[in-house]
Design a protein around this motif. Structure first.
Motif, PDB file in Angstrom:
ATOM      1  N   ALA A 106       0.719  -1.268   0.011  1.00 11.39           N
ATOM      2  CA  ALA A 106      -0.022  -0.102  -0.065  1.00 11.39           C
ATOM      3  C   ALA A 106       0.838   1.286   0.032  1.00 11.39           C
ATOM      4  O   ALA A 106       0.307   2.288  -0.693  1.00 11.39           O
ATOM      5  N   THR A 107       2.090   1.256   0.545  1.00  8.69           N
ATOM      6  CA  THR A 107       2.936   2.581   0.588  1.00  8.69           C
ATOM      7  C   THR A 107       3.578   2.813  -0.628  1.00  8.69           C
ATOM      8  O   THR A 107       4.100   2.001  -1.236  1.00  8.69           O
ATOM      9  N   LEU A 108       3.407   4.138  -0.898  1.00  6.10           N
ATOM     10  CA  LEU A 108       4.027   4.725  -2.053  1.00  6.10           C
ATOM     11  C   LEU A 108       5.500   5.243  -1.784  1.00  6.10           C
ATOM     12  O   LEU A 108       5.547   5.834  -0.488  1.00  6.10           O
ATOM     13  N   PRO A 109       6.300   5.061  -2.599  1.00  4.81           N
ATOM     14  CA  PRO A 109       7.942   5.342  -2.069  1.00  4.81           C
ATOM     15  C   PRO A 109       8.095   6.551  -2.341  1.00  4.81           C
ATOM     16  O   PRO A 109       7.485   7.527  -2.967  1.00  4.81           O
ATOM     17  N   ASP A 110       9.285   7.139  -1.708  1.00  7.17           N
ATOM     18  CA  ASP A 110       9.733   8.414  -2.047  1.00  7.17           C
ATOM     19  C   ASP A 110      10.572   8.313  -3.250  1.00  7.17           C
ATOM     20  O   ASP A 110      11.217   7.297  -3.421  1.00  7.17           O
ATOM     21  N   GLY A 111      10.567   9.255  -4.045  1.00  9.74           N
ATOM     22  CA  GLY A 111      11.003   8.884  -5.268  1.00  9.74           C
ATOM     23  C   GLY A 111      10.758  10.322  -6.393  1.00  9.74           C
ATOM     24  O   GLY A 111       9.992  11.230  -6.167  1.00  9.74           O
ATOM     25  N   THR A 112      11.119   9.948  -7.587  1.00  8.30           N
ATOM     26  CA  THR A 112      10.736  10.836  -9.009  1.00  8.30           C
ATOM     27  C   THR A 112       9.208  10.630  -8.841  1.00  8.30           C
ATOM     28  O   THR A 112       8.433   9.657  -8.714  1.00  8.30           O
ATOM     29  N   PRO A 113       8.546  11.697  -9.841  1.00 10.20           N
ATOM     30  CA  PRO A 113       7.153  11.611 -10.095  1.00 10.20           C
ATOM     31  C   PRO A 113       6.996  10.311 -10.893  1.00 10.20           C
ATOM     32  O   PRO A 113       5.833   9.685 -10.892  1.00 10.20           O
ATOM     33  N   ILE A 116       6.669   7.291  -8.522  1.00  9.41           N
ATOM     34  CA  ILE A 116       5.628   7.228  -7.699  1.00  9.41           C
ATOM     35  C   ILE A 116       4.439   6.636  -8.629  1.00  9.41           C
ATOM     36  O   ILE A 116       3.584   6.012  -8.023  1.00  9.41           O
ATOM     37  N   GLU A 117       4.397   7.373  -9.899  1.00 10.46           N
ATOM     38  CA  GLU A 117       3.335   6.993 -10.733  1.00 10.46           C
ATOM     39  C   GLU A 117       3.138   5.387 -11.038  1.00 10.46           C
ATOM     40  O   GLU A 117       2.228   4.864 -11.003  1.00 10.46           O
ATOM     41  N   SER A 202      -9.252  26.523   2.376  1.00  8.68           N
ATOM     42  CA  SER A 202      -8.400  25.632   2.374  1.00  8.68           C
ATOM     43  C   SER A 202      -7.621  25.418   0.988  1.00  8.68           C
ATOM     44  O   SER A 202      -8.236  24.952   0.115  1.00  8.68           O
ATOM     45  N   PRO A 203      -6.511  26.007   0.746  1.00  6.17           N
ATOM     46  CA  PRO A 203      -5.822  25.780  -0.607  1.00  6.17           C
ATOM     47  C   PRO A 203      -5.782  24.413  -1.100  1.00  6.17           C
ATOM     48  O   PRO A 203      -5.495  23.550  -0.394  1.00  6.17           O
ATOM     49  N   PRO A 204      -5.703  24.239  -2.232  1.00  4.98           N
ATOM     50  CA  PRO A 204      -5.607  22.913  -3.155  1.00  4.98           C
ATOM     51  C   PRO A 204      -4.270  22.408  -3.192  1.00  4.98           C
ATOM     52  O   PRO A 204      -3.248  23.370  -3.074  1.00  4.98           O
ATOM     53  N   GLN A 205      -4.002  21.027  -2.709  1.00  2.00           N
ATOM     54  CA  GLN A 205      -2.838  20.571  -2.830  1.00  2.00           C
ATOM     55  C   GLN A 205      -2.820  19.303  -3.714  1.00  2.00           C
ATOM     56  O   GLN A 205      -3.742  18.166  -3.463  1.00  2.00           O
ATOM     57  N   ASP A 206      -2.069  19.442  -4.939  1.00  2.00           N
ATOM     58  CA  ASP A 206      -1.788  17.781  -5.823  1.00  2.00           C
ATOM     59  C   ASP A 206      -1.352  16.962  -5.111  1.00  2.00           C
ATOM     60  O   ASP A 206      -0.244  17.019  -4.664  1.00  2.00           O
ATOM     61  N   ARG A 207      -1.833  15.818  -5.282  1.00  2.54           N
ATOM     62  CA  ARG A 207      -1.323  14.519  -4.879  1.00  2.54           C
ATOM     63  C   ARG A 207      -2.162  13.440  -5.364  1.00  2.54           C
ATOM     64  O   ARG A 207      -3.074  13.377  -5.851  1.00  2.54           O
ATOM     65  N   TRP A 208      -1.412  12.246  -5.196  1.00  2.00           N
ATOM     66  CA  TRP A 208      -1.988  10.799  -5.724  1.00  2.00           C
ATOM     67  C   TRP A 208      -2.856  10.421  -4.396  1.00  2.00           C
ATOM     68  O   TRP A 208      -2.466  10.465  -3.354  1.00  2.00           O
ATOM     69  N   GLY A 212      -7.109   8.339  -7.800  1.00  2.00           N
ATOM     70  CA  GLY A 212      -6.559   8.776  -8.964  1.00  2.00           C
ATOM     71  C   GLY A 212      -5.656  10.039  -8.577  1.00  2.00           C
ATOM     72  O   GLY A 212      -5.273  10.139  -7.354  1.00  2.00           O
ATOM     73  N   HIS A 213      -5.308  11.034  -9.676  1.00  3.59           N
ATOM     74  CA  HIS A 213      -4.679  12.205  -9.080  1.00  3.59           C
ATOM     75  C   HIS A 213      -5.737  13.113  -8.445  1.00  3.59           C
ATOM     76  O   HIS A 213      -6.560  13.367  -9.127  1.00  3.59           O
ATOM     77  N   LEU A 214      -5.466  13.585  -7.537  1.00  8.29           N
ATOM     78  CA  LEU A 214      -6.297  14.492  -6.611  1.00  8.29           C
ATOM     79  C   LEU A 214      -5.809  16.124  -6.332  1.00  8.29           C
ATOM     80  O   LEU A 214      -4.724  16.168  -6.652  1.00  8.29           O
ATOM     81  N   ARG A 215      -6.818  16.748  -6.283  1.00 10.63           N
ATOM     82  CA  ARG A 215      -6.536  18.127  -5.748  1.00 10.63           C
ATOM     83  C   ARG A 215      -7.172  18.260  -4.461  1.00 10.63           C
ATOM     84  O   ARG A 215      -8.568  18.505  -4.408  1.00 10.63           O
TER      85      ARG A 215
END
Length: 230
Positions: A106-113, A116-117, A202-208, A212-215
């Motif tokens: 379940a855990t996403l790694p630290d790394g390049t975009p 991560i994708e 609450s300003p938007p934050q882009d993340r996975w 899917g891809h969330l704001r």
């Protein structure tokens, strides 16, 4: 929005999962798609289009499918809990039943975009595989695998329950108590609380995320604008 292409089953969408304590709502603002759900009443497909509003309670496994430009505003109950591990993805039983293997999957790694994708895609495919197993069994009338998944989900989140209680007490329960006090004040003709009015942002934050891809918007930690700024 879902921007990582089709799954192995040919459908483009998010990672199937359920929430163990929170209700989730979709407000569709554009495009078209479908919501695939599974609970003890069996599998179901609900069409989604601009203006659709659906919501589902804890235990409803859900998978959003994009059929063209799907854009959804997602609203979660229980401020903070969905971001504190409330969700469990539908990995195959040998993974969901093993806490260490579940965390690893379940855990996403630290790394390049790109890294991560790629991890998002692997995680999604694993959950889709488990989702199909559960759905196929339920469609045949065999709810045993789904009940086993529920039991594994509870075992996975049980260690977090006491921390969730703290989050809930400091957010949802606190606001409910505040509203109770306001109603008591209004019944007395007391409107002093109106003088404490403020604007929250609450300003938007882009993340996975699993859909899917969330704001995303962190409404639990808003910026507060007051009259002192004027």
């Amino acid at each position: 929005m879902y921007a990582i292409g089709a799954c192995a089953d040919g459908l483009e969408g998010g990672t199937p999962h359920l929430h163990t304590a929170s209700t989730e709502a979709y407000v569709v603002v554009g495009g078209r798609g479908a919501l695939h759900t599974l609970d003890l009443s069996g599998p179901r497909e609900t069409e989604l289009g601009a203006g659709s509003t659906v919501w589902f309670t804890p235990g409803t496994i859900h998978r959003a499918v994009n059929r063209g430009g799907l854009e959804v505003v997602v609203v979660m109950s229980n401020a903070g809990l969905p971001e504190a591990g409330d969700a469990v993805m539908t990995f195959p039983p040998e993974i969901v039943g093993d806490p260490d293997r579940y965390v690893e999957a379940a855990t996403l790694p630290d790394g390049t975009p790109e890294e991560i994708e790629a991890a998002v895609v692997r995680r999604r495919e694993l959950a889709v595989e488990g989702f199909h197993r559960l759905s196929s069994g339920a469609a045949r009338g065999d709810l045993g695998p789904l009940r086993d998944f529920y039991a594994s989900a509870v075992a996975l989140v049980r260690p977090r329950a006491s921390r969730w209680r703290e989050i809930w007490e400091d957010t949802v329960a606190r606001e409910a108590r505040r509203t109770s006090g306001i109603l008591d004040a209004l019944a007395r003709g007391d409107g002093a609380h109106l003088g404490e009015a403020a604007l929250m942002e609450s300003p938007p934050q882009d993340r996975w995320g699993m859909c899917g891809h969330l704001r995303a918007h962190d409404v639990a930690h808003p910026i507060t604008h007051t009259s002192d700024e004027n």
